[in-house]
Design a protein around this motif. Structure first.
Motif, PDB file in Angstrom:
ATOM      1  N   UNK A  82      64.878  30.795 -82.362  1.00  0.00           N
ATOM      2  CA  UNK A  82      64.140  32.055 -82.368  1.00  0.00           C
ATOM      3  C   UNK A  82      64.709  32.991 -83.429  1.00  0.00           C
ATOM      4  N   UNK A  83      66.036  32.999 -83.553  1.00  0.00           N
ATOM      5  CA  UNK A  83      66.684  33.818 -84.576  1.00  0.00           C
ATOM      6  C   UNK A  83      66.243  33.378 -85.970  1.00  0.00           C
ATOM      7  N   UNK A  84      66.179  32.056 -86.187  1.00  0.00           N
ATOM      8  CA  UNK A  84      65.779  31.525 -87.488  1.00  0.00           C
ATOM      9  C   UNK A  84      64.387  32.002 -87.868  1.00  0.00           C
ATOM     10  N   UNK A  85      63.457  31.891 -86.944  1.00  0.00           N
ATOM     11  CA  UNK A  85      62.082  32.302 -87.212  1.00  0.00           C
ATOM     12  C   UNK A  85      61.976  33.812 -87.355  1.00  0.00           C
ATOM     13  N   UNK A  86      62.709  34.537 -86.525  1.00  0.00           N
ATOM     14  CA  UNK A  86      62.672  35.996 -86.586  1.00  0.00           C
ATOM     15  C   UNK A  86      63.159  36.482 -87.948  1.00  0.00           C
TER      16      UNK A  86
END
Length: 230
Positions: A82-86
């Motif tokens: 989720x951090x990567x996409x965010x």
């Protein structure tokens, strides 16, 4: 987690913040705890929005949202994808600030080009960033709902409220499995460099300061008769 791809067994490293966003994060390090830095940044963003007559400028918005990536990092591997996409979506908006002045501007352009929901559009990325902000807000609300509320319970409930309605069964199942790797409530407080008392104060600051920003973004879509069910 925010309309994102299903995580693989070995999550890929988070995309690094672009230079501008990384500079904002670096400037805050060593000065405040991560949670305090994020809360103060959103309070400042709200003040700037009010000073600009209720208009939200894209540059400051992107810089502020970049700081939230630090909170995703504190949640560990469960939120790594989720951090990567965010971060990818925030980087896109920071780059867009070179061509667009406000959030309204990017919505107007994408509406004109019938590209609001198109993969990779600035409006779609804005929607995903807003879900990220809302996910952290809901997680904090759950975390503060009871002294014995575990991070697992808080994160599971927050995900169910904010992101799960837009995800396939496969993504929901993968996210559910990842929740078991979350740190404990006590470990999160340590990672945030807070105490039992201070973490409550700073989480509430984020909840209060992010709420008008989240509402503003939602209204940008709704005022153009664009639903939020995506």
């Amino acid at each position: 987690m925010m309309g994102f791809r299903t995580p693989s067994a070995a999550a890929a490293p988070a995309e690094p913040l672009c230079d501008a966003a990384a500079a904002v994060v670096a400037a805050r390090k060593g000065m405040e705890t991560p949670l305090t830095a994020v809360a103060e940044a959103f309070e400042e963003l709200v003040r700037r929005m009010e000073a600009d007559g209720g208009e939200l400028r894209l540059g400051p918005f992107g810089d502020t949202c970049a700081l939230v990536s630090v909170l995703f990092s504190c949640l560990g591997i469960a939120f790594r994808f989720a951090e990567t996409e965010y971060v990818a979506k925030v980087n896109d908006l920071i780059g867009a600030a070179k061509s667009y002045g406000t959030l309204n501007d990017i919505l107007d352009k994408d509406v004109e080009n019938d590209a609001v929901k198109k993969q990779g559009s600035h409006s779609r990325n804005l929607r995903r960033v807003r879900l990220g902000l809302g996910l952290i807000k809901a997680l904090f609300e759950q975390f503060l709902s009871a002294e014995d509320c575990s991070l697992y319970d808080a994160a599971t409930t927050a995900y169910g409220q904010v992101c799960a309605p837009f995800h396939s069964w496969a993504v929901r199942k993968a996210v559910g499995a990842g929740m078991y790797t979350l740190p404990t409530r006590e470990q999160l407080i340590v990672r945030l460099n807070e105490t039992d008392c201070s973490v409550q104060k700073e989480m509430r600051r984020y909840i209060d300061a992010s709420s008008p920003i989240i509402d503003y973004i939602d209204n940008l879509f709704l005022s153009r008769n664009i639903s939020l069910d995506w």
